[in-house]
Design an enzyme around this catalytic site. Structure first.
Site, PDB file in Angstrom:
ATOM      1  N   SER A  22       0.625  -1.160  -0.091  1.00  0.00           N
ATOM      2  CA  SER A  22      -0.159  -0.021  -0.013  1.00  0.00           C
ATOM      3  C   SER A  22       0.789   1.135   0.223  1.00  0.00           C
ATOM      4  CB  SER A  22      -0.767  -0.005   1.123  1.00  0.00           C
ATOM      5  OG  SER A  22      -1.688   1.259   1.158  1.00  0.00           O
ATOM      6  N   ASN A  70       9.146   9.387   4.415  1.00  0.00           N
ATOM      7  CA  ASN A  70       7.938  10.095   3.726  1.00  0.00           C
ATOM      8  C   ASN A  70       6.882  10.635   4.918  1.00  0.00           C
ATOM      9  OD1 ASN A  70       5.269   8.657   3.505  1.00  0.00           O
ATOM     10  ND2 ASN A  70       6.678   7.112   3.703  1.00  0.00           N
ATOM     11  N   CYS A 132      -0.324   4.000  10.261  1.00  0.00           N
ATOM     12  CA  CYS A 132      -0.021   5.161   9.641  1.00  0.00           C
ATOM     13  C   CYS A 132       0.628   6.168  10.384  1.00  0.00           C
ATOM     14  CB  CYS A 132      -0.953   5.914   8.704  1.00  0.00           C
ATOM     15  SG  CYS A 132      -0.228   7.251   7.698  1.00  0.00           S
ATOM     16  N   LYS A 167      -2.623  -4.252   9.693  1.00  0.00           N
ATOM     17  CA  LYS A 167      -1.332  -3.733   9.284  1.00  0.00           C
ATOM     18  C   LYS A 167      -0.700  -2.993  10.454  1.00  0.00           C
ATOM     19  CE  LYS A 167       1.699  -1.593   6.019  1.00  0.00           C
ATOM     20  NZ  LYS A 167       1.761  -1.107   4.621  1.00  0.00           N
ATOM     21  N   ASN A 194       4.585  -1.530   8.898  1.00  0.00           N
ATOM     22  CA  ASN A 194       4.672  -0.110   8.265  1.00  0.00           C
ATOM     23  C   ASN A 194       5.828   0.634   8.627  1.00  0.00           C
ATOM     24  OD1 ASN A 194       3.365   2.381   7.445  1.00  0.00           O
ATOM     25  ND2 ASN A 194       1.281   1.776   8.277  1.00  0.00           N
ATOM     26  N   GLY A 246      11.566  -2.905   3.157  1.00  0.00           N
ATOM     27  CA  GLY A 246      12.984  -2.998   2.651  1.00  0.00           C
ATOM     28  C   GLY A 246      13.090  -4.030   1.764  1.00  0.00           C
TER      29      GLY A 246
END
Lengths: 309, 260
Positions: A22, A70, A132, A167, A194, A246
């Site tokens: 995602s 990010n 997130c 997640k 995540n 990764g």
């Protein structure tokens, strides 16, 4: 020798164990020129919320040693526009679509989203993004607390028959405990990890390189942390694990599988080589053949622990 | 427009001066389809440093070849400059939206003005080439005469070249945007379209001038990109129509649409 390459995530059967993670694969259309999308095991969409979200101010990303920071802030067009503009293309590909969703208002929004997704037959699974790190105004993530994780997963579980994936965040003391809570609440699988909370500073300006300040780190820099967490979770739960963090090539995908992942997700590597997922799929097959492994699921959690002297 | 990922052979690699390099690549599919203003995204090595690709404007395209023009500013461009003729580069392209310009058959429109600041010359050379046969004026800005780029190449494409340097060592003393303002006020009401590429403050000044005069201006923006193909949503800019991706809807935007 016939090798079995398909895997099961709950009742969802995937032709192969390689997923697009995602937030790193858009809504798949961005990659159509670079690879045959049907080669993927499944596509996990960029996270959707009920209403459109603008996301965070720019600059939103910055490269760090072997990594990428990010803070996009879950920019997305909202569920309605997704269904109208993005879903038709995804449906046409013909591989399983997993919808990643997040909530701005805790459980209410999750329930509303899931009840709408229940009606979309092409979406076979829902990934609850409760991890997130880039949503402003929320100091604690749901997935940083076992009880909150249990509560939200259980509520969603009650209203959907879709395959449910939770997640998880690596920004916790014990990821095993959170995974257990998700399992107990009825999650069909857990996806981890995540991004890891991170920060990078422009020393001349004394400003963070990503406007939001704290951001999420991905890429090969976090891989050992992710592999360790997959191993920890594998030893705690029985539900399948979707491992990520990764993965850049076949050998790093294998690390996750050997540590306990049933499937793997490719994230940051998509930005570097947009056809990497397809390359990893064929590389995994080659590995199985070369090592005379009949079923990829035999590899999951096959780590040999060094015996103590 | 279709995008390609290909291994492009380096055909020429020339140091222009100081840290400025021009590189020619064999990239048939990209050369055939490239519009001025589009870019390629280059992976300079297979290792993890640098991890990401680097976007560079397409500086020219002819036959099966494309050109890039770059300045060595960090690790990635340093590695790029060390590449020798015959080596291969993994590239994606032609990416982004590019400039909108009149096709050769329909060139009745008023002659365009190109405004280039610093490395902004890179995509504008390609545009000047595409506009050959039109009475294009180019305004080039640089800090000093020594840092002026591509003036000769613009002349070769048939452009009238005007220069602005911060220290006055060549041409107009001052900013290239002020040179543009002077040019427009001398020529009276104008509908000459503007195409600009350069540092953000310059683009903003050009946008202000164009918007005040009601002239259509296309600006090529630069942003840090992680993917270059519209997936990561890292390189967004604010427009009147919401956030847009520099790598996908851009890098070229209309000045009147941008919110600074």
């Amino acid at each position: 020798m016939q090798t079995k390459f398909s895997v099961e995530i709950g009742k969802l059967k995937l032709n192969n164990p390689v997923l697009a993670a995602s937030g790193t694969f858009g809504y798949a259309e961005e990659f159509k020129d670079f690879m045959d999308l049907r080669k993927l095991g499944a596509i996990v969409t960029k996270t959707l919320t009920l209403k459109p979200r603008q996301g965070n101010p720019a600059p939103r990303t910055c490269e760090t040693p072997a990594g990428l920071l990010n803070s996009i802030g879950l920019e997305n067009p909202g569920l309605e526009i997704f269904i109208q503009d993005k879903l038709p293309f995804l449906k046409k590909i013909g591989i399983p679509i997993i919808m990643s969703i997040a909530s701005e208002e805790e459980s209410l929004e999750f329930l509303e989203l899931v009840s709408r997704i229940n009606l979309i037959k092409e979406v076979v699974a829902v990934e609850l993004n409760i991890s997130c790190p880039n949503v402003q105004g929320r100091s604690n993530l749901i997935s940083q607390d076992a009880e909150s994780t249990y509560k939200i997963v259980q509520e969603v579980r009650k209203i959907t028959d879709k395959v449910l994936i939770t997640k998880l965040s690596p920004n916790v003391t014990s990821i095993g405990a959170i995974a257990e809570a998700a399992e107990k609440a009825g999650s069909d699988a857990v996806a981890l990890i995540n991004t890891l909370g991170g920060m990078s500073i422009d020393v001349e300006q004394r400003k963070p390189k990503v406007a939001a300040g704290i951001a999420g780190l991905s890429g090969p820099a976090i891989r050992p942390v992710a592999v360790r967490m997959v191993w920890e979770v594998f030893n705690k739960v029985k539900i399948p694990i979707i491992g990520m963090g990764g993965i850049m090539d076949v050998s790093s995908a294998l690390e996750f599988i050997i540590a306990g992942a049933t499937a793997v997700s490719i994230g940051t590597a998509n930005f570097i080589n947009p056809k990497i997922s397809a390359e990893i799929v064929s590389g995994l097959k080659e590995y199985l053949t070369r090592n005379k492994i009949a079923d990829i699921q035999d590899l999951t959690g096959s780590l040999k622990i060094c015996s103590q002297r | 427009m279709k995008n390609f990922q290909l291994k492009a052979k380096i055909l020429a690699q020339t140091r222009i001066k100081d840290n400025y390099w021009r590189c020619e690549l064999s990239a048939p599919q990209i050369a055939k389809n490239a519009l001025a203003g589009q870019f390629i995204n280059i992976r300079v090595n297979d290792g993890l440093d640098p991890l990401l690709r680097r976007p560079l404007s397409i500086h020219g395209a002819r036959g099966s070849k494309i050109k890039i023009f770059y300045k060595v500013v960090g690790k990635a461009t340093e590695i790029l400059a060390q590449k020798k003729v015959g080596e291969m580069l993994d590239i994606l392209g032609p990416l982004g939206s590019g400039f909108t310009y009149p096709q050769p058959a329909a060139r009745r429109s008023p002659p365009p003005i190109l405004v280039a600041g610093g490395m902004g010359v890179a995509p504008l050379i390609f545009l000047a080439e595409k506009l050959r046969g039109v009475k294009t004026t180019v305004l080039i800005g640089a800090k000093t005469k020594g840092q002026l780029l591509c003036a000769w190449e613009f002349k070769k494409s048939g452009c009238a070249v005007k220069i602005a340097t911060d220290d006055g060592s060549s041409g107009f003393k001052g900013r290239v945007s002020d040179l543009l303002k002077n040019l427009l006020s001398a020529s009276g009401p104008s509908s000459q379209p503007i195409y600009a590429c350069g540092p953000k403050p310059m683009l903003r000044a050009v946008a202000d001038i164009a918007n005040v005069c009601g002239i259509p201006a296309q600006l090529s923006l630069e942003e840090h990109m992680s993917c270059g193909i519209g997936a990561c949503l890292g390189c967004v800019v604010r427009t009147k129509d919401g956030l847009k991706r520099v790598c996908k809807e851009g890098p070229v935007f209309l000045a009147k649409d941008l919110i600074w």
